[in-house]
Design an enzyme around this catalytic site. Structure first.
Site, PDB file in Angstrom:
ATOM      1  N   HIS A 207       0.866  -1.192   0.000  1.00 11.25           N
ATOM      2  CA  HIS A 207       0.000   0.000   0.000  1.00 11.25           C
ATOM      3  C   HIS A 207       0.895   1.232   0.000  1.00 11.25           C
ATOM      4  O   HIS A 207       1.277   1.755   1.039  1.00 11.25           O
ATOM      5  CB  HIS A 207      -0.919  -0.017   1.232  1.00 11.25           C
ATOM      6  CG  HIS A 207      -1.969   1.044   1.230  1.00 11.25           C
ATOM      7  ND1 HIS A 207      -3.211   0.866   1.802  1.00 11.25           N
ATOM      8  CD2 HIS A 207      -1.988   2.313   0.733  1.00 11.25           C
ATOM      9  CE1 HIS A 207      -3.934   1.962   1.655  1.00 11.25           C
ATOM     10  NE2 HIS A 207      -3.195   2.863   1.015  1.00 11.25           N
TER      11      HIS A 207
ATOM     12  N   HIS B  41      -9.532   0.935  -1.673  1.00 13.03           N
ATOM     13  CA  HIS B  41      -9.495   1.575  -0.365  1.00 13.03           C
ATOM     14  C   HIS B  41     -10.908   1.516   0.219  1.00 13.03           C
ATOM     15  O   HIS B  41     -11.872   1.937  -0.434  1.00 13.03           O
ATOM     16  CB  HIS B  41      -9.086   3.041  -0.490  1.00 13.03           C
ATOM     17  CG  HIS B  41      -7.629   3.259  -0.758  1.00 13.03           C
ATOM     18  ND1 HIS B  41      -6.933   2.580  -1.723  1.00 13.03           N
ATOM     19  CD2 HIS B  41      -6.736   4.123  -0.181  1.00 13.03           C
ATOM     20  CE1 HIS B  41      -5.661   3.009  -1.724  1.00 13.03           C
ATOM     21  NE2 HIS B  41      -5.524   3.934  -0.799  1.00 13.03           N
TER      22      HIS B  41
ATOM     23  N   GLU C 272     -11.338   3.231   5.823  1.00 12.83           N
ATOM     24  CA  GLU C 272     -10.376   4.168   6.431  1.00 12.83           C
ATOM     25  C   GLU C 272     -11.192   5.267   7.093  1.00 12.83           C
ATOM     26  O   GLU C 272     -11.300   5.349   8.308  1.00 12.83           O
ATOM     27  CB  GLU C 272      -9.440   4.740   5.366  1.00 12.83           C
ATOM     28  CG  GLU C 272      -8.480   5.792   5.905  1.00 12.83           C
ATOM     29  CD  GLU C 272      -7.733   6.549   4.796  1.00 12.83           C
ATOM     30  OE1 GLU C 272      -6.736   7.211   5.133  1.00 12.83           O
ATOM     31  OE2 GLU C 272      -8.154   6.503   3.620  1.00 12.83           O
TER      32      GLU C 272
ATOM     33  N   ASP D  20       1.806   3.982   2.877  1.00 12.94           N
ATOM     34  CA  ASP D  20       0.778   4.814   2.255  1.00 12.94           C
ATOM     35  C   ASP D  20       1.387   5.965   1.449  1.00 12.94           C
ATOM     36  O   ASP D  20       1.611   5.845   0.251  1.00 12.94           O
ATOM     37  CB  ASP D  20      -0.185   5.327   3.330  1.00 12.94           C
ATOM     38  CG  ASP D  20      -1.550   5.735   2.783  1.00 12.94           C
ATOM     39  OD1 ASP D  20      -1.781   5.600   1.562  1.00 12.94           O
ATOM     40  OD2 ASP D  20      -2.404   6.183   3.575  1.00 12.94           O
ATOM     41  N   ASP D  21       1.649   7.089   2.110  1.00 15.23           N
ATOM     42  CA  ASP D  21       2.244   8.280   1.479  1.00 15.23           C
ATOM     43  C   ASP D  21       3.375   8.768   2.379  1.00 15.23           C
ATOM     44  O   ASP D  21       3.223   9.745   3.113  1.00 15.23           O
ATOM     45  CB  ASP D  21       1.188   9.380   1.310  1.00 15.23           C
ATOM     46  CG  ASP D  21       0.028   8.937   0.442  1.00 15.23           C
ATOM     47  OD1 ASP D  21       0.158   8.978  -0.791  1.00 15.23           O
ATOM     48  OD2 ASP D  21      -1.013   8.541   1.001  1.00 15.23           O
TER      49      ASP D  21
END
Length: 335
Positions: free
Chosen positions: A14, A194, A197, A275-276
Site C-alpha cells: 500500500h 481503499h 479508512e 501509504d504516502d
C-alpha cells in the site's frame, strides 16, 4: 527491535508513488520544469506538509504533484522510492499510481506510465526489488471519468497488474464504481480498493460484494462488525494497514489507540505499509517500529506481519514461499 525490523525481509502493498514526493525532490523538479511553487525552499515545503484530515492532506498532495510533467520526473520519483525501500529490506512492492491526477493537467497517460515502468524495470535489474503496478481510480470523480481512464489502461495490460480505488472516501462509496470494476474483472485485472479508512464497515462490505476485490486497502473499520471480521478471516481477504497514516489523518487519536494488534489477535491477514511516506513521517520500517513500540509487539508478531505481506501479495505461490522461507531464516539467525 530497530535493527531487527530493518533486516526483516518484507513486501509493501500500500504505497502511492505520488505520496513519496519528498519536499526536496518537489523543489528540485519544480525548478527543473519551471513550475512556480509557494515555498522558497524544502524546509518551508516540509512545514506546509501539515494537515488535519484526509481532505486537507489530499489538497496538499495534488498541489505537490503539479511539478511532475515529464517521463524523467516519474522515473526519478519512482527510483527514489525503490532505493529507499531496498534500504529497508523491502523485497517486493505493489505500487499505486493515480493517472487522473496527471492527465487532468494535460500530461499524457503514456508519459506517466513509461516513466514509472522504466524505473520499476531498472529497480528489479539493479536493486533486486520486484514490483507490480496498480492503477488507482480517483473516487471523488465520476465513474464515467474512471471508465475513460480504464480504457486508456487497456493498452498497457502487460505493465498494469491491477485496478484500485482511492481519494476521498466519504460520500464516494464502492457501489459508485460497480460498472468500472465489472469491466476491470472482464479485462483480467487484479482488483483492490481503499475501504474502511474514513468509511465504516459498510464500505468494506461493498468493496467485497459489489466490487469483488481480492484485497482491502486500510480496512481498519472492519472491527466494528463481527460478521465482517469472520468473513474476512474465512475468505482470507488481506488488509493493507497504514499505521502512521491512520494517526496522522485522525483515524486514531494516537498509535497506542490503533487496532492493529486486535486485528492480529482476531487472525485477520493484516499487513503494515507506509501509504504516502513523504507526508506521514515514515516509510515502511518506521511504520513497523511505531506499532511495535506503541502496541508492544513481539518478534512473533513482526514475523507474522512480514509473512502476511508476502502471502497477501500478487506474487506466484512459489515466489511467496521463497520470501517466507527467507523471513524464517532471518528470524532463526537472530539471537
Amino acid at each position: 527491535m530497530n535493527e531487527y525490523i530493518k533486516g526483516l525481509p518484507k513486501a509493501e502493498l500500500h504505497l502511492h508513488i505520488e505520496g513519496t514526493l519528498e519536499p526536496e525532490m518537489m523543489i528540485d523538479i519544480g525548478k527543473r520544469n519551471g513550475v512556480p511553487l509557494p515555498y522558497p525552499d524544502a524546509e518551508a515545503a516540509r512545514e506546509a506538509y501539515a494537515f488535519k484530515d484526509l481532505q486537507s492532506f489530499l489538497d496538499i498532495y495534488y498541489q505537490a504533484a503539479s511539478v511532475l510533467l515529464c517521463e524523467q520526473d516519474f522515473y526519478d520519483l519512482t527510483m527514489a522510492y525503490l532505493k529507499k525501500a531496498r534500504s529497508q529490506n523491502v523485497r517486493h512492492a505493489e505500487i499505486f499510481f493515480d493517472p487522473q491526477t496527471h492527465t487532468s493537467r494535460g500530461i499524457a497517460f503514456d508519459t506517466v506510465i513509461t516513466g514509472i515502468n522504466n524505473a520499476l524495470r531498472d529497480g528489479e535489474q539493479n536493486l533486486g526489488i520486484t514490483s507490480k503496478l496498480i492503477m488507482c481510480i480517483l473516487r471523488h470523480l465520476s465513474q464515467d471519468e474512471g471508465l475513460k481512464t480504464l480504457e486508456q489502461a487497456l493498452e498497457y495490460k502487460g505493465v498494469i497488474a491491477g485496478i484500485g480505488l482511492d481519494s476521498s472516501e466519504l460520500g464516494n462509496p464502492p457501489d459508485k464504481f460497480r460498472s468500472l470494476y465489472e469491466r476491470a474483472h472482464k479485462e483480467g485485472f487484479l482488483t483492490v480498493a481503499h475501504a474502511g479508512e474514513e468509511g465504516h464497515a459498510d464500505y468494506i462490505w461493498q468493496a467485497l460484494n459489489t466490487l469483488h476485490v481480492a484485497r482491502i486497502d486500510h480496512g481498519v473499520h472492519c472491527m466494528e462488525d463481527e460478521t465482517l471480521i469472520h468473513t474476512l478471516v474465512e475468505r482470507q481477504i488481506p488488509l493493507t494497514v497504514c499505521p502512521l497514516s491512520n494517526v496522522r489523518l485522525g483515524v486514531f487519536s494516537s498509535m497506542e489507540e490503533h487496532n492493529l494488534k486486535k486485528m492480529l489477535d482476531r487472525e485477520l491477514s493484516v499487513t503494515v505499509n507506509s501509504d504516502d511516506p513523504a507526508y506521514f513521517g515514515g516509510y515502511v520500517n518506521e511504520n513497523y517500529l511505531a506499532v511495535q513500540q506503541a502496541l508492544t509487539l513481539e518478534r512473533k508478531d513482526l514475523v507474522r506481519l512480514a509473512v502476511n505481506s508476502f502471502t497477501a501479495s500478487f506474487l506466484t505461490q512459489e515466489k511467496k514461499q521463497q520470501h517466507i522461507a527467507a523471513i524464517h531464516t532471518f528470524d532463526k539467525n537472530i539471537t
